[in-house]
Write a protein that holds these residues in place. Structure first.
Motif, short mmCIF file in Angstrom:
data_model
loop_
_atom_site.label_atom_id
_atom_site.label_comp_id
_atom_site.label_asym_id
_atom_site.label_seq_id
_atom_site.Cartn_x
_atom_site.Cartn_y
_atom_site.Cartn_z
N GLY A 125 26.40 -15.46 -16.16
CA GLY A 125 25.10 -14.86 -15.85
C GLY A 125 25.21 -13.71 -14.86
N ASP A 126 24.11 -13.00 -14.72
CA ASP A 126 24.06 -11.89 -13.75
C ASP A 126 22.62 -11.71 -13.27
N ASP A 127 21.96 -12.83 -12.95
CA ASP A 127 20.59 -12.77 -12.47
C ASP A 127 20.56 -12.30 -11.01
N LYS A 128 19.42 -11.81 -10.61
CA LYS A 128 19.30 -11.18 -9.30
C LYS A 128 19.45 -12.19 -8.16
N ILE A 129 20.11 -11.73 -7.10
CA ILE A 129 20.35 -12.58 -5.93
C ILE A 129 20.66 -11.67 -4.75
N GLY A 151 13.02 -18.85 -7.53
CA GLY A 151 13.03 -19.94 -8.49
C GLY A 151 11.94 -20.95 -8.16
N THR A 152 11.87 -22.01 -8.96
CA THR A 152 10.91 -23.07 -8.68
C THR A 152 11.46 -24.06 -7.65
N HIS A 153 12.79 -24.11 -7.54
CA HIS A 153 13.47 -24.98 -6.57
C HIS A 153 13.16 -26.46 -6.79
N LYS A 158 18.50 -26.30 -12.16
CA LYS A 158 19.71 -25.97 -11.43
C LYS A 158 20.12 -24.52 -11.67
N HIS A 159 20.43 -23.83 -10.58
CA HIS A 159 20.98 -22.49 -10.66
C HIS A 159 22.49 -22.59 -10.44
N PHE A 160 23.24 -21.65 -11.00
CA PHE A 160 24.69 -21.67 -10.87
C PHE A 160 25.17 -20.41 -10.17
N LEU A 161 26.06 -20.59 -9.20
CA LEU A 161 26.61 -19.49 -8.42
C LEU A 161 28.12 -19.45 -8.60
N SER A 192 20.34 -18.19 -13.33
CA SER A 192 19.12 -18.94 -13.00
C SER A 192 18.77 -19.97 -14.07
N GLU A 193 19.50 -19.96 -15.19
CA GLU A 193 19.23 -20.87 -16.31
C GLU A 193 17.77 -20.79 -16.76
#
Length: 241
Positions: A125-129, A151-153, A158-161, A192-193
């Motif tokens: 992925g390459d979502d903003k962070i 995110g909704t947290h 689950k988000h992946f880093l 961010s899935e």
């Protein structure tokens, strides 16, 4: 004592059950106070449950009440926030003798290599962070990143880093035109899935740097590409201590 000047953001306080008094060192002993550091958990031996803490400047802390965490089964090299009081009685071989109040594990991961099989562009992925702080510990074993993303947290989202070695590094960029790049190029990636970007959240992650250890000689540090929240693709240089 060496303590990193991280911003101790809201989520850290939410997981702590004790009242913290943040100090920049342990040299002031006016009275017992809860202190907080980022450290690495190291085992006394491979088969032992006994452990100690290594701070990011290489100093060691002996957990006087470490047996209280025997059931935790920490992995060797696990990164963690440690809340503690310093004790006056010295312990041979350690810089500090402490009473541990709480241990909060930090997400600790290996670097991955981008490929066409397991670690694909789609999977990584390459979502903003955003990265609000990045630093390398004294022995160049870990890069710790303080980050923010939307995110909704919720527990089921689950988000992946990942810290990624790209398939093809960008051409060296040097002011003198010598073509010799003084930094190792990596990418901090976020997946961010598909989570809805509802609210801003913050956290910490530590990446083990052993996979690029053989490339560190002669380098000044790491150059990290980030797809930021508000400014698009940016690169940051983090120097070795």
């Amino acid at each position: 004592m060496y303590m990193k000047k991280f911003k101790f953001i809201a989520f850290i306080f939410a997981i702590m059950t004790t009242t913290l008094i943040l100090q920049s060192c342990l040299d002031d002993n006016d009275g017992p106070a809860d202190l907080l550091v980022i450290s690495t958990i190291n085992k006394i031996s491979q088969d032992s449950k006994d452990f100690y803490f290594t701070l990011d400047n290489g100093e060691k802390m002996y957990p006087n009440n470490g047996q209280e965490w025997n059931s935790a089964e920490f992995a060797e090299g696990q990164r963690a926030f440690v809340i503690f009081n310093e004790l006056e009685t010295p312990v041979n071989g350690y810089d500090y003798n402490v009473q541990v109040k709480q241990i909060n594990e930090i997400l600790t991961k290996d670097i991955v290599e981008m490929d066409d099989d397991e670690n694909t562009e789609e999977k990584i992925g390459d979502d903003k962070i955003n990265t609000t702080d990045m630093r390398i510990n004294k022995d160049n074993k870990y890069l710790t990143i303080e980050y923010q993303y939307y995110g909704t947290h919720s527990a089921d989202k689950k988000h992946f880093l990942n810290l990624v070695i790209p398939k093809a590094e960008a051409a060296p960029t040097t002011e003198d035109g010598s073509g010799k790049d003084e930094y190792i190029n990596l990418e901090f990636r976020h997946n961010s899935e598909g989570d809805y970007p509802q609210t801003l959240g913050e956290g910490y992650v530590s990446f083990k740097l052993d996979k690029i250890k053989d490339r560190m000689e002669g380098k000044k540090g790491l150059r990290i590409r980030v797809n930021t929240l508000y400014s698009g693709i940016k690169t940051y240089e983090v120097k070795f201590p």
